[in-house]
Scaffold this motif. Structure first.
Motif, short mmCIF file in Angstrom:
data_model
loop_
_atom_site.label_atom_id
_atom_site.label_comp_id
_atom_site.label_asym_id
_atom_site.label_seq_id
_atom_site.Cartn_x
_atom_site.Cartn_y
_atom_site.Cartn_z
N PHE A 76 1.50 10.22 12.45
CA PHE A 76 1.07 9.01 11.68
C PHE A 76 2.20 8.39 12.00
O PHE A 76 3.21 8.73 11.52
N SER A 77 2.27 6.98 12.29
CA SER A 77 3.47 6.34 12.34
C SER A 77 2.98 4.97 10.92
O SER A 77 2.17 4.35 10.98
N MET A 78 4.38 5.05 10.24
CA MET A 78 4.37 3.93 9.27
C MET A 78 5.34 3.00 9.61
O MET A 78 6.57 3.11 9.70
N ALA A 79 4.68 1.93 10.09
CA ALA A 79 5.63 0.61 10.37
C ALA A 79 6.04 -0.24 8.92
O ALA A 79 4.96 -0.66 8.18
N CYS A 80 7.17 -0.30 8.59
CA CYS A 80 7.48 -0.82 7.38
C CYS A 80 8.37 -2.10 7.39
O CYS A 80 9.32 -2.18 8.45
N ALA A 81 8.29 -2.75 6.56
CA ALA A 81 9.11 -4.23 6.60
C ALA A 81 9.30 -4.62 5.17
O ALA A 81 8.46 -4.39 4.11
N LEU A 82 10.47 -4.71 4.69
CA LEU A 82 10.98 -4.80 3.29
C LEU A 82 11.34 -6.27 3.12
O LEU A 82 12.05 -6.86 3.73
N PRO A 83 10.47 -6.66 2.26
CA PRO A 83 10.52 -8.29 1.93
C PRO A 83 11.74 -8.47 1.25
O PRO A 83 12.27 -7.67 0.77
N PHE A 84 12.69 -9.58 1.37
CA PHE A 84 14.04 -9.84 0.57
C PHE A 84 13.86 -9.47 -0.68
O PHE A 84 14.65 -8.75 -1.29
N LYS A 85 12.62 -9.63 -1.45
CA LYS A 85 12.70 -9.28 -2.98
C LYS A 85 12.29 -7.90 -3.11
O LYS A 85 12.16 -7.50 -4.34
N TYR A 86 11.94 -6.93 -2.14
CA TYR A 86 11.84 -5.66 -2.32
C TYR A 86 13.36 -4.99 -3.03
O TYR A 86 14.12 -5.32 -2.63
N PRO A 87 13.05 -4.18 -3.80
CA PRO A 87 11.93 -3.37 -4.69
C PRO A 87 11.17 -4.32 -5.65
O PRO A 87 10.39 -3.41 -6.27
N THR A 88 11.56 -5.59 -5.92
CA THR A 88 10.89 -6.31 -6.95
C THR A 88 9.39 -6.31 -6.60
O THR A 88 8.40 -6.00 -7.36
N VAL A 89 9.35 -6.60 -5.07
CA VAL A 89 7.75 -6.66 -4.67
C VAL A 89 7.60 -5.59 -3.73
O VAL A 89 8.42 -4.80 -3.51
N LEU A 90 6.27 -5.01 -3.30
CA LEU A 90 6.17 -4.00 -2.80
C LEU A 90 6.49 -4.27 -1.13
O LEU A 90 6.46 -5.23 -0.86
N PRO A 91 6.94 -2.88 -0.60
CA PRO A 91 7.15 -3.14 0.90
C PRO A 91 5.82 -3.21 1.53
O PRO A 91 4.79 -3.17 1.08
#
Length: 296
Positions: A76-91
């Motif tokens: 399984f591949s997990m493509a992840c993007a981190l919003p600037f406000k992560y970890p306050t908001v979810l990835p």
């Protein structure tokens, strides 16, 4: 000033999480950063007071081989993007596998998101997400296509129409700026409800699920002695439009309600008045959740 500080703290957490991932998964086939420039910008931003916010999100891929009983290991591949406000908001995470049908993939990703929403707000959570995928993803391949894939794609379209009501409890709300934020943000996000300042503080917001979540993520970023969601109601509106949403509302706008306790230490609220107000709105049972003896 203060928001700058939190942005930098968030950047710092992102960088340290990336460092941790690369030390745990040194091989490219397990972990690969797809946008090195974004990482460089983020580091630069973290280290330099005057740096601009980065222009793009950090993105990377984690590949996971779950422990599956049968011999063929699925990847399984997990493509992840981190919003600037992560970890306050979810990835933002999308899990894919060549063995998943489209509807299985939608189902898997939606369950992962629910898991993160319930367990990970405000904390770095890429490793927990990876663990979840490792433990659960393989099961989705065998899940029978529940009553044709058509229903799934319809569910997908109406997925964003969930009506939510959040009942938020705070140790106290006195600060004028916070009270103004609560009213302004609710208006901006088309949420109705009420805010009862004083001690304790009670805030109720209702409207589109995504708007309620945005409201909560902003409110909890302010400094509070104690604030939490005491109760949450979610109603799925079958592809419902504006009228459906209006029908669900128990409050017409968001207003501040002051139930002053007469004479007493002015700032303590008269809970009897709050109870009658909730009763009028058909929410009397909520009072029990906030102030009832049961369950404490």
């Amino acid at each position: 000033e203060t928001t700058e500080m939190t942005n930098r703290e968030e950047a710092e957490i992102q960088i340290s999480e990336l460092d941790l991932l690369s030390s745990m998964f040194p091989y490219e086939e397990e972990f690969i950063v797809t946008d090195q420039l974004a990482v460089a910008e983020l580091k630069h931003y973290m280290e330099n007071e005057s740096a601009e916010m980065p222009s793009s999100k950090v993105q990377f891929i984690l590949n996971v081989k779950p422990e599956v009983s049968n011999a063929s290991t699925v990847e399984f591949s997990m493509a992840c993007a981190l919003p600037f406000k992560y970890p306050t908001v979810l990835p933002e995470i999308t899990v894919r596998s060549s063995l998943l049908s489209r509807s299985q993939q939608i189902h898997l990703n939606s369950d992962l998101k629910t898991y993160l929403m319930q367990n990970c707000s405000g904390e770095p959570c890429i490793l927990s997400a990876r663990e979840w995928v490792k433990d659960h993803a393989a099961a989705y391949i065998d899940k029978e296509l529940s009553s044709s894939s058509v229903t799934t794609s319809n569910a997908m379209q109406s997925e964003d129409i969930t009506f939510t009501r959040l009942w938020i409890y705070s140790h106290h709300i006195y600060n004028k700026q916070k009270r103004k934020n609560i009213i302004d943000w609710a208006k901006e996000l088309s949420l109705s409800g009420f805010c009862m300042p004083g001690k304790p503080g009670v805030v109720c917001v209702e409207g589109l699920q995504s708007s309620c979540e945005e409201f909560w993520s902003r409110v909890r970023r302010l400094t509070w002695k104690r604030i939490l969601i005491r109760h949450r109601e979610d109603v799925s509106l079958e592809g419902g439009g504006h009228a459906e949403i209006q029908k669900q509302r128990k409050f017409s706008t968001l207003e501040e309600k002051c139930f002053d306790a007469h004479g007493a230490r002015g700032n303590h609220m008269d809970l009897g008045q709050l109870y009658r107000f909730l009763e009028e709105k058909g929410c009397a049972d909520i009072f029990q959740m906030y102030f009832g003896v049961e369950g404490h």
